[in-house]
Scaffold this motif. Structure first.
Motif, short mmCIF file in Angstrom:
data_model
loop_
_atom_site.label_atom_id
_atom_site.label_comp_id
_atom_site.label_asym_id
_atom_site.label_seq_id
_atom_site.Cartn_x
_atom_site.Cartn_y
_atom_site.Cartn_z
N ALA A 89 0.83 -1.21 0.00
CA ALA A 89 0.00 0.00 0.00
C ALA A 89 0.87 1.26 0.00
N THR A 90 1.93 1.23 0.76
CA THR A 90 2.85 2.37 0.80
C THR A 90 3.57 2.53 -0.54
N ALA A 91 4.03 1.41 -1.11
CA ALA A 91 4.73 1.47 -2.39
C ALA A 91 3.83 1.97 -3.51
N ARG A 92 2.56 1.64 -3.43
CA ARG A 92 1.60 2.10 -4.44
C ARG A 92 1.14 3.53 -4.19
N GLY A 93 1.47 4.08 -3.04
CA GLY A 93 1.09 5.46 -2.73
C GLY A 93 -0.36 5.61 -2.32
N VAL A 100 -5.54 -1.88 -0.82
CA VAL A 100 -4.99 -3.07 -1.48
C VAL A 100 -6.02 -4.19 -1.55
N PHE A 101 -7.03 -4.15 -0.67
CA PHE A 101 -8.08 -5.16 -0.69
C PHE A 101 -9.09 -4.91 -1.80
N ALA A 106 -2.93 -3.92 -8.00
CA ALA A 106 -1.83 -3.49 -7.12
C ALA A 106 -0.82 -4.61 -6.89
N PHE A 107 -1.21 -5.84 -7.14
CA PHE A 107 -0.35 -6.99 -6.85
C PHE A 107 0.59 -7.33 -8.01
N LEU A 112 6.71 -2.31 -10.14
CA LEU A 112 7.29 -1.99 -8.83
C LEU A 112 8.82 -2.02 -8.93
N PRO A 113 9.50 -1.43 -7.98
CA PRO A 113 10.98 -1.47 -7.99
C PRO A 113 11.50 -2.91 -8.00
#
Length: 136
Positions: A89-93, A100-101, A106-107, A112-113
């Motif tokens: 959730a943090t990485a996605r901002g 995220v649910f 998002a998965f 992602l980095p």
């Protein structure tokens, strides 16, 4: 009758004669240990009440982290999975960790980095659990 009273007083006076001498009496300075025990007991009680209230899901509140914990509990997620979802959730901002649910996209680790590539398998399993995806 006066003789009976005198006899009773004499018998009552001897009641404690056969008890061994008790130890020394407590002074005020001896009570510090009891004071520390009371303070520690109060701290433990306060922590238990805080923890119980924090995890009481029947109380209405507007706390996104409490909702996040409740959703994790409903899906029976272990602690490493909960941490991974919070980090995702943090990485996605996302403003709220509970987002995220609601977002299967998002998965996806492709955007992602590179450090997230190590968690790709775990994220894929979480996506299947959360969104009831069938393997196919």
């Amino acid at each position: 009758m006066s003789g009976n009273v005198t006899l009773a007083v004499a018998l009552l006076g001897e009641i404690g004669d056969n008890f061994p001498q008790s130890g020394r009496r407590l002074n005020w300075s001896d009570l510090w240990a009891y004071g520390i025990a009371v303070v520690l007991g109060a701290i433990v009680t306060a922590m238990l009440l805080y923890w119980r209230r924090r995890n009481d899901m029947s109380i209405h509140c507007n706390n996104s982290w409490k909702l996040f914990r409740e959703l994790c509990q409903i899906h029976e997620l272990d602690l490493p999975s909960q941490r991974l979802l919070a980090a995702l959730a943090t990485a996605r901002g996302y403003e709220q960790p509970t987002q995220v649910f609601l977002a299967p996209e998002a998965f996806e680790v492709s955007d992602l980095p590179p450090s997230w590539q190590l968690s790709a398998g775990h994220l894929h399993r979480l996506k299947q659990v959360l969104f009831d995806l069938q393997r196919g």
